[in-house]
Write a protein that holds these residues in place. Structure first.
Motif, PDB file in Angstrom:
ATOM      1  N   SER A 182       0.796  -1.228   0.000  1.00  0.00           N
ATOM      2  CA  SER A 182       0.000   0.000   0.000  1.00  0.00           C
ATOM      3  C   SER A 182       0.827   1.276   0.000  1.00  0.00           C
ATOM      4  CB  SER A 182      -0.929   0.016   1.223  1.00  0.00           C
ATOM      5  OG  SER A 182      -1.793  -1.099   1.229  1.00  0.00           O
ATOM      6  N   ASN A 183       2.087   1.198   0.430  1.00  0.00           N
ATOM      7  CA  ASN A 183       2.829   2.434   0.666  1.00  0.00           C
ATOM      8  C   ASN A 183       4.163   2.560  -0.060  1.00  0.00           C
ATOM      9  OD1 ASN A 183       1.258   3.813   3.099  1.00  0.00           O
ATOM     10  ND2 ASN A 183       1.326   1.610   3.508  1.00  0.00           N
ATOM     11  N   LEU A 184       4.707   1.466  -0.540  1.00  0.00           N
ATOM     12  CA  LEU A 184       5.988   1.523  -1.222  1.00  0.00           C
ATOM     13  C   LEU A 184       5.820   1.082  -2.670  1.00  0.00           C
ATOM     14  CD1 LEU A 184       8.347   0.000   1.525  1.00  0.00           C
ATOM     15  CD2 LEU A 184       7.849   2.414   1.072  1.00  0.00           C
ATOM     16  N   ASP A 185       6.614   1.678  -3.554  1.00  0.00           N
ATOM     17  CA  ASP A 185       6.514   1.401  -4.989  1.00  0.00           C
ATOM     18  C   ASP A 185       7.918   1.231  -5.557  1.00  0.00           C
ATOM     19  OD1 ASP A 185       6.122   1.315  -7.700  1.00  0.00           O
ATOM     20  OD2 ASP A 185       4.914   3.138  -7.813  1.00  0.00           O
ATOM     21  N   PRO A 186       8.230   0.054  -6.107  1.00  0.00           N
ATOM     22  CA  PRO A 186       9.581  -0.151  -6.629  1.00  0.00           C
ATOM     23  C   PRO A 186       9.939   0.793  -7.776  1.00  0.00           C
ATOM     24  CG  PRO A 186       8.125  -1.972  -7.226  1.00  0.00           C
ATOM     25  CD  PRO A 186       7.396  -1.153  -6.223  1.00  0.00           C
ATOM     26  N   ALA A 187       8.938   1.302  -8.490  1.00  0.00           N
ATOM     27  CA  ALA A 187       9.209   2.246  -9.579  1.00  0.00           C
ATOM     28  C   ALA A 187       9.560   3.627  -9.041  1.00  0.00           C
ATOM     29  CB  ALA A 187       7.993   2.334 -10.507  1.00  0.00           C
ATOM     30  N   ARG A 188       9.082   3.943  -7.839  1.00  0.00           N
ATOM     31  CA  ARG A 188       9.319   5.265  -7.247  1.00  0.00           C
ATOM     32  C   ARG A 188      10.422   5.227  -6.191  1.00  0.00           C
ATOM     33  NH1 ARG A 188       4.500   6.220  -4.109  1.00  0.00           N
ATOM     34  NH2 ARG A 188       5.651   5.099  -2.493  1.00  0.00           N
ATOM     35  N   ASP A 189      10.362   4.213  -5.341  1.00  0.00           N
ATOM     36  CA  ASP A 189      11.284   4.128  -4.203  1.00  0.00           C
ATOM     37  C   ASP A 189      12.489   3.273  -4.598  1.00  0.00           C
ATOM     38  OD1 ASP A 189       9.383   5.560  -2.622  1.00  0.00           O
ATOM     39  OD2 ASP A 189       8.255   3.696  -2.397  1.00  0.00           O
ATOM     40  N   LYS A 190      13.446   3.932  -5.217  1.00  0.00           N
ATOM     41  CA  LYS A 190      14.591   3.216  -5.781  1.00  0.00           C
ATOM     42  C   LYS A 190      15.553   2.709  -4.709  1.00  0.00           C
ATOM     43  CE  LYS A 190      13.460   3.871 -10.101  1.00  0.00           C
ATOM     44  NZ  LYS A 190      13.108   2.737 -10.983  1.00  0.00           N
ATOM     45  N   LYS A 191      15.641   3.426  -3.596  1.00  0.00           N
ATOM     46  CA  LYS A 191      16.541   3.034  -2.514  1.00  0.00           C
ATOM     47  C   LYS A 191      15.744   3.002  -1.212  1.00  0.00           C
ATOM     48  CE  LYS A 191      20.815   5.000  -4.463  1.00  0.00           C
ATOM     49  NZ  LYS A 191      20.232   5.416  -5.765  1.00  0.00           N
ATOM     50  N   VAL A 192      15.689   1.837  -0.594  1.00  0.00           N
ATOM     51  CA  VAL A 192      14.956   1.668   0.659  1.00  0.00           C
ATOM     52  C   VAL A 192      15.920   1.143   1.717  1.00  0.00           C
ATOM     53  CG1 VAL A 192      13.032   0.539   1.833  1.00  0.00           C
ATOM     54  CG2 VAL A 192      12.828   1.159  -0.594  1.00  0.00           C
ATOM     55  N   ALA A 193      15.982   1.838   2.851  1.00  0.00           N
ATOM     56  CA  ALA A 193      16.795   1.401   3.983  1.00  0.00           C
ATOM     57  C   ALA A 193      15.871   1.012   5.128  1.00  0.00           C
ATOM     58  CB  ALA A 193      17.740   2.517   4.430  1.00  0.00           C
ATOM     59  N   MET A 194      16.160  -0.118   5.774  1.00  0.00           N
ATOM     60  CA  MET A 194      15.295  -0.626   6.833  1.00  0.00           C
ATOM     61  C   MET A 194      16.117  -0.983   8.070  1.00  0.00           C
ATOM     62  SD  MET A 194      12.726  -3.062   4.648  1.00  0.00           S
ATOM     63  CE  MET A 194      14.072  -4.125   4.180  1.00  0.00           C
ATOM     64  N   PHE A 195      15.429  -1.004   9.202  1.00  0.00           N
ATOM     65  CA  PHE A 195      16.087  -1.378  10.451  1.00  0.00           C
ATOM     66  C   PHE A 195      15.073  -2.037  11.371  1.00  0.00           C
ATOM     67  CE2 PHE A 195      14.429   2.880  10.935  1.00  0.00           C
ATOM     68  CZ  PHE A 195      13.851   2.884  12.187  1.00  0.00           C
ATOM     69  N   CYS A 196      15.587  -2.797  12.331  1.00  0.00           N
ATOM     70  CA  CYS A 196      14.751  -3.441  13.348  1.00  0.00           C
ATOM     71  C   CYS A 196      15.579  -3.570  14.622  1.00  0.00           C
ATOM     72  CB  CYS A 196      14.233  -4.792  12.859  1.00  0.00           C
ATOM     73  SG  CYS A 196      15.536  -5.955  12.407  1.00  0.00           S
ATOM     74  N   THR A 197      15.100  -4.324  15.595  1.00  0.00           N
ATOM     75  CA  THR A 197      15.759  -4.383  16.900  1.00  0.00           C
ATOM     76  C   THR A 197      17.167  -4.966  16.814  1.00  0.00           C
ATOM     77  OG1 THR A 197      13.607  -4.646  17.961  1.00  0.00           O
ATOM     78  CG2 THR A 197      15.553  -5.166  19.284  1.00  0.00           C
ATOM     79  N   GLY A 198      17.263  -6.192  16.305  1.00  0.00           N
ATOM     80  CA  GLY A 198      18.556  -6.860  16.265  1.00  0.00           C
ATOM     81  C   GLY A 198      19.025  -7.255  14.887  1.00  0.00           C
ATOM     82  N   GLY A 199      18.199  -7.020  13.868  1.00  0.00           N
ATOM     83  CA  GLY A 199      18.583  -7.323  12.502  1.00  0.00           C
ATOM     84  C   GLY A 199      17.817  -8.439  11.848  1.00  0.00           C
ATOM     85  N   ILE A 200      17.175  -9.311  12.630  1.00  0.00           N
ATOM     86  CA  ILE A 200      16.575 -10.508  12.050  1.00  0.00           C
ATOM     87  C   ILE A 200      15.351 -10.207  11.193  1.00  0.00           C
ATOM     88  CG2 ILE A 200      15.207 -10.981  14.147  1.00  0.00           C
ATOM     89  CD1 ILE A 200      15.571 -13.969  13.490  1.00  0.00           C
ATOM     90  N   ARG A 201      14.489  -9.289  11.644  1.00  0.00           N
ATOM     91  CA  ARG A 201      13.309  -8.984  10.841  1.00  0.00           C
ATOM     92  C   ARG A 201      13.706  -8.392   9.487  1.00  0.00           C
ATOM     93  NH1 ARG A 201       9.261  -6.444  15.368  1.00  0.00           N
ATOM     94  NH2 ARG A 201      11.213  -6.255  16.511  1.00  0.00           N
ATOM     95  N   CYS A 202      14.796  -7.604   9.485  1.00  0.00           N
ATOM     96  CA  CYS A 202      15.231  -6.996   8.231  1.00  0.00           C
ATOM     97  C   CYS A 202      15.799  -8.011   7.259  1.00  0.00           C
ATOM     98  CB  CYS A 202      16.263  -5.910   8.508  1.00  0.00           C
ATOM     99  SG  CYS A 202      15.530  -4.411   9.201  1.00  0.00           S
ATOM    100  N   GLU A 203      16.277  -9.144   7.762  1.00  0.00           N
ATOM    101  CA  GLU A 203      16.733 -10.193   6.858  1.00  0.00           C
ATOM    102  C   GLU A 203      15.569 -10.633   5.967  1.00  0.00           C
ATOM    103  OE1 GLU A 203      19.798 -11.600   6.688  1.00  0.00           O
ATOM    104  OE2 GLU A 203      20.797 -11.173   8.591  1.00  0.00           O
ATOM    105  N   LYS A 204      14.423 -10.862   6.621  1.00  0.00           N
ATOM    106  CA  LYS A 204      13.257 -11.291   5.848  1.00  0.00           C
ATOM    107  C   LYS A 204      12.611 -10.135   5.100  1.00  0.00           C
ATOM    108  CE  LYS A 204      11.771 -15.660   7.668  1.00  0.00           C
ATOM    109  NZ  LYS A 204      10.621 -16.486   8.106  1.00  0.00           N
ATOM    110  N   ALA A 205      12.550  -8.961   5.731  1.00  0.00           N
ATOM    111  CA  ALA A 205      11.923  -7.810   5.081  1.00  0.00           C
ATOM    112  C   ALA A 205      12.683  -7.413   3.824  1.00  0.00           C
ATOM    113  CB  ALA A 205      11.853  -6.635   6.050  1.00  0.00           C
TER     114      ALA A 205
END
Length: 345
Positions: A182-205
């Motif tokens: 609903s909120n992110l678009d690969p055609a628009r959002d060319k660079k996405v940076a993510m973070f979480c508590t210890g890193g594990i959720r971002c592995e899957k995200a």
């Protein structure tokens, strides 16, 4: 994405505290997870280690605490000497220290996933985003062409997050897929940076975003905890405290104990402002659950039992409490038997 390596120095408390805390995860093939459960639980319990470790066919995840010697022995057991062999070598592992036991009992659980996203098409062992070291994180997230996303749940974000980060407003990690759609678009959002508590959720995200056609996906290596461990407060872009899933509730820079507490009715983390709110009643209710009468009734009874235990000088929760309860039951049985024999005589 480079930054001067001199910007960060380790600030984690030194190991003079009685408890050492280990947070660990790794995506690794563990088809024998069920068989590994018992020896892992026995090893931990024999050394007084407490906390939760999750095993799944895709790997391990969890946080435990014990004496420094016990945790060091567990690290060797997991990474080299135990039945896991070398499969967990190189796991993302973070250590901190505590003055009081952050867990009440030891649990080893078997689950389908070590962090639940329910996206079977992804495999973090095969494809993940680009890791960004904590020392390089500030330079990345200050770029105008980078979309910064907090992958944690709303109650975690409420305690603290990075400046300019988007809050998905999720209540559980499985909702993250809907947020992306609903909120992110690969055609628009060319660079996405993510973070979480210890890193594990971002592995899957990050693996999920790549599967959806996003081109450049970055994630903070070691998560917020590693960032807070090595980044001096004056250089930090993180505001507030980081929620952790144990009795510490939250930590701040240097992984020092934070100020947050938990509502015992709804388990929502509470800030100092929450505890000053008119709807806050210790152990019973808070501003986040004030309308839930059923939770309040159960919490009020729990608080009453805790107060009674405190008057007795006993512990209400955890293995020690279970032992004390068993001891009291045995004492009652012995007194009843004595009374029966006396009356019989």
């Amino acid at each position: 994405m480079t930054a001067p390596r001199s910007m960060s120095t380790a600030t984690v408390p030194q190991p003079h505290h009685p408890y050492k805390v280990m947070a660990v995860y790794k995506f690794a093939a563990l088809p024998d997870a069920e068989a590994l459960k018992a020896p892992l639980a026995e090893f931990c319990c024999a050394r007084g280690i407490k906390g939760t470790l999750i095993l799944a066919p895709e790997g391990i995840n969890g946080t435990v605490a014990g004496t420094p010697d016990a945790i060091d022995a567990l690290a060797a057991f997991l990474f080299s000497t135990g039945p896991f062999g070398a499969r967990l070598a190189g796991a993302e592992t973070k250590y901190s220290f505590a003055d009081t036991a952050p867990f009440l009992r030891m649990k080893v659980r078997i689950k389908p996933e070590i962090v639940t996203l329910r996206a079977p098409q992804i495999d973090p062992n095969r494809q993940v985003g680009t890791y960004v070291e904590p020392e390089d994180w500030n330079a990345l997230i200050e770029r105008n062409d980078v979309v910064l996303v907090d992958t944690r749940n709303d109650y975690e974000v409420g305690l603290g997050t990075f400046q300019r980060a988007l809050d998905p407003g999720t209540q559980n990690f499985t909702e993250f897929k809907d947020y992306v759609a609903s909120n992110l678009d690969p055609a628009r959002d060319k660079k996405v940076a993510m973070f979480c508590t210890g890193g594990i959720r971002c592995e899957k995200a990050s693996s999920y975003l790549l599967s959806q056609g996003f081109e450049e996906v970055f994630h903070l290596k070691g998560g917020i905890l590693k960032y807070l461990e090595v980044t001096p407060p004056e250089q930090s872009r993180f505001t507030g405290e980081c929620f952790v899933f144990d009795e510490r509730v939250s930590v701040g820079h240097g992984l020092e104990l934070g100020t947050a507490t938990l509502c015992r009715a709804c388990r929502h983390p509470l800030t100092e402002a929450d505890r000053r709110h008119a709807d806050y009643h210790e152990g019973v209710s808070c501003p986040h659950c004030i309308g839930d009468a059923a939770k309040h009734e159960a919490a009020a009874e729990r608080q009453r039992q805790m107060d009674l235990a405190k008057k007795r000088g006993a512990t209400h929760l955890g293995d020690e409490a279970m032992s004390e309860a068993h001891k009291r039951r045995e004492q009652k049985k012995a007194l009843a038997e004595q009374s029966r024999l006396a009356n019989k005589g």
